[in-house]
Design an enzyme around this catalytic site. Structure first.
Site, mmCIF file in Angstrom:
data_model
loop_
_atom_site.group_PDB
_atom_site.id
_atom_site.type_symbol
_atom_site.label_atom_id
_atom_site.label_comp_id
_atom_site.label_asym_id
_atom_site.label_seq_id
_atom_site.Cartn_x
_atom_site.Cartn_y
_atom_site.Cartn_z
ATOM 1 N N GLY A 159 -40.341 -34.896 29.524
ATOM 2 C CA GLY A 159 -39.799 -33.786 28.785
ATOM 3 C C GLY A 159 -39.507 -34.123 27.424
ATOM 4 N N MET A 194 -33.316 -28.764 41.910
ATOM 5 C CA MET A 194 -31.859 -29.369 41.711
ATOM 6 C C MET A 194 -30.896 -28.386 42.025
ATOM 7 S SD MET A 194 -32.676 -31.582 38.408
ATOM 8 C CE MET A 194 -34.074 -30.368 37.965
ATOM 9 N N ASP A 209 -38.129 -27.771 35.868
ATOM 10 C CA ASP A 209 -36.711 -28.221 36.464
ATOM 11 C C ASP A 209 -35.985 -26.866 36.818
ATOM 12 O OD1 ASP A 209 -37.037 -31.183 34.193
ATOM 13 O OD2 ASP A 209 -36.789 -31.172 36.499
ATOM 14 N N GLY A 226 -29.756 -33.348 35.914
ATOM 15 C CA GLY A 226 -28.931 -32.156 35.177
ATOM 16 C C GLY A 226 -29.554 -32.075 33.802
ATOM 17 N N PHE A 227 -29.961 -33.037 33.096
ATOM 18 C CA PHE A 227 -29.961 -32.728 31.749
ATOM 19 C C PHE A 227 -31.366 -33.709 31.298
ATOM 20 C CE2 PHE A 227 -26.619 -30.253 30.723
ATOM 21 C CZ PHE A 227 -25.363 -30.708 31.703
ATOM 22 N N GLY A 228 -31.905 -33.042 30.357
ATOM 23 C CA GLY A 228 -33.272 -33.945 29.654
ATOM 24 C C GLY A 228 -32.456 -34.740 28.689
ATOM 25 N N GLY A 229 -33.543 -35.634 28.221
ATOM 26 C CA GLY A 229 -32.962 -36.539 26.924
ATOM 27 C C GLY A 229 -32.059 -37.340 27.373
ATOM 28 N N MET A 286 -36.006 -40.282 40.903
ATOM 29 C CA MET A 286 -35.135 -40.029 39.811
ATOM 30 C C MET A 286 -34.789 -41.301 39.043
ATOM 31 S SD MET A 286 -35.098 -36.858 39.520
ATOM 32 C CE MET A 286 -34.163 -36.527 38.088
ATOM 33 N N MET A 341 -32.451 -25.787 38.130
ATOM 34 C CA MET A 341 -31.136 -26.241 38.230
ATOM 35 C C MET A 341 -30.340 -24.928 38.619
ATOM 36 S SD MET A 341 -30.696 -28.932 35.243
ATOM 37 C CE MET A 341 -32.119 -30.071 34.913
ATOM 38 N N SER A 378 -42.267 -31.919 31.254
ATOM 39 C CA SER A 378 -41.155 -31.000 31.893
ATOM 40 C C SER A 378 -40.818 -29.792 31.019
ATOM 41 C CB SER A 378 -39.851 -31.910 32.062
ATOM 42 O OG SER A 378 -38.413 -31.172 32.024
ATOM 43 N N HIS A 432 -43.945 -29.765 35.122
ATOM 44 C CA HIS A 432 -42.828 -30.052 35.873
ATOM 45 C C HIS A 432 -41.824 -28.783 35.540
ATOM 46 C CE1 HIS A 432 -40.171 -32.520 38.040
ATOM 47 N NE2 HIS A 432 -38.966 -32.353 37.052
ATOM 48 N N ASP A 485 -39.156 -39.392 37.264
ATOM 49 C CA ASP A 485 -38.537 -38.350 36.582
ATOM 50 C C ASP A 485 -37.477 -38.612 35.844
ATOM 51 O OD1 ASP A 485 -37.414 -34.859 37.586
ATOM 52 O OD2 ASP A 485 -38.133 -35.867 35.775
ATOM 53 N N GLY A 486 -37.375 -38.616 34.429
ATOM 54 C CA GLY A 486 -36.100 -38.659 33.656
ATOM 55 C C GLY A 486 -36.255 -39.820 32.743
ATOM 56 N N GLY A 487 -36.136 -39.399 31.342
ATOM 57 C CA GLY A 487 -36.276 -40.521 30.183
ATOM 58 C C GLY A 487 -37.625 -41.142 30.178
ATOM 59 N N HIS A 502 -39.174 -28.797 40.418
ATOM 60 C CA HIS A 502 -38.072 -29.593 41.024
ATOM 61 C C HIS A 502 -36.656 -28.879 41.414
ATOM 62 C CE1 HIS A 502 -35.411 -33.616 39.672
ATOM 63 N NE2 HIS A 502 -35.032 -33.106 40.722
HETATM 64 C C1 DX5 Z 1 -33.425 -34.363 34.888
HETATM 65 C C2 DX5 Z 1 -34.816 -33.660 35.144
HETATM 66 C C3 DX5 Z 1 -36.115 -34.222 34.625
HETATM 67 C C4 DX5 Z 1 -35.861 -34.309 32.981
HETATM 68 C C5 DX5 Z 1 -36.931 -34.966 32.119
HETATM 69 O O1 DX5 Z 1 -32.591 -33.433 35.698
HETATM 70 O O2 DX5 Z 1 -35.211 -33.568 36.656
HETATM 71 O O3 DX5 Z 1 -37.287 -33.562 34.707
HETATM 72 O O4 DX5 Z 1 -35.485 -33.176 32.565
HETATM 73 O O5 DX5 Z 1 -36.818 -34.507 30.889
HETATM 74 P P1 DX5 Z 1 -36.641 -36.036 29.917
HETATM 75 O O6 DX5 Z 1 -37.977 -36.583 30.140
HETATM 76 O O7 DX5 Z 1 -36.120 -35.429 28.694
HETATM 77 O O8 DX5 Z 1 -35.542 -36.933 30.650
HETATM 78 ZN ZN ZN Z 2 -37.108 -33.057 37.118
#
Ligand code: DX5
Ligand code: ZN
Length: 229
Positions: free
Chosen positions: A194, A66, A33, A139-142, A134, A35, A7, A31, A172-174, A64
């Site tokens: 990501g 959002m 993202d 909304g946010f990575g990490g 999800m 937003m 991502s 990927h 997708d996510g973490g 993706h």
């Molecule tokens: C969150 C995104 C994910 C996220 C993945 O809203 O859809 O794609 O950024 O990043 P990590 O792997 O850091 O959670």
């Molecule tokens: Zn995503």
């Protein structure tokens, strides 16, 4: 086929082409993202950045969305070189959006938030190429991986099998090497990562390790079975 989809949200936006080049030898999906600061409280990129990425890379661009009004953007994403667009089932107008995405030549996808039940997407499974489950609140990575949505992955893979659908099921996510294993064992075949990739000392080594661990996990049962023969 198990895929890792890095991502870009966790990459250096000041050098996206450079970040992508670091991993492109090990992946075939990226990927993106998207937003809008409305559907989620964060604002990232749109079609112009996808068009720039397309000039630097021939990877499959897995967008993706959002965003609250994805229907207004699908054509622009297609023109910019996106390959797939996943819209959130929570925005509504799902059938119209999936029909329009397919008409434009995009691979249509549906994303569902952690607290959205799988029932919300069941009527549309036959219209999808990608289901994005999800494992964080978007909304946010990490963020910390949420394991509960893997139940939806398990059920979706079972349903896809019963209905003869060759669905890409994406988590997708973490996602990291460890929960990537439980994700593929639940039936996911696309791991979006990501932070675990672009914040690693060596992104390409991180992708390789994640992919090897996932492949080993899904093939291990056959090895055990062979050992017992
Ligand atoms: C969150 C995104 C994910 C996220 C993945 O809203 O859809 O794609 O950024 O990043 P990590 O792997 O850091 O959670
Ligand atoms: Zn995503």
């Amino acid at each position: 086929m198990i895929r890792i989809a890095p991502s870009i949200l966790a990459a250096d936006f000041g050098d996206l082409a450079g970040a992508v080049a670091k991993v492109s030898s090990e992946v075939d999906w990226l990927h993106v993202d998207v937003m809008d600061g409305h559907f989620v409280p964060n604002l990232t990129v749109g079609p112009p950045v996808v068009a720039s990425l397309r000039m630097h890379s021939d990877l499959y661009l897995d967008c993706h969305l959002m965003v609250s009004n994805p229907g207004d953007l699908l054509e622009a994403f297609r023109r910019s070189g996106a390959n797939g667009c996943s819209v959130h089932v929570e925005v509504g107008d799902t059938k119209e959006l999936l029909v329009e995405a397919r008409r434009l030549g995009l691979r249509p996808g549906l994303a569902l938030n952690p607290d959205t039940p799988l029932e919300a997407v069941m009527p549309y499974l036959e219209m999808l190429d990608v289901l994005v489950v999800m494992t964080v609140v978007p909304g946010f990575g990490g963020q910390e991986f949420m394991p509960a949505p893997l139940e939806k992955v398990r059920l979706a893979r079972t349903l896809a099998g019963e209905r003869g659908l060759s669905l890409d099921i994406e988590v997708d996510g973490g996602i990291d090497e460890e929960n990537g294993i439980s994700s593929v064992l639940a039936g996911a075949n696309v791991l979006v990562a990501g932070t675990a990739v672009f914040r690693a000392p060596s992104p390409v080594a991180a992708v390789r390790a994640m992919k090897d661990a996932a492949l080993q996990a899904v093939h291990k049962p056959t090895v055990q079975a062979a050992d017992q023969e």
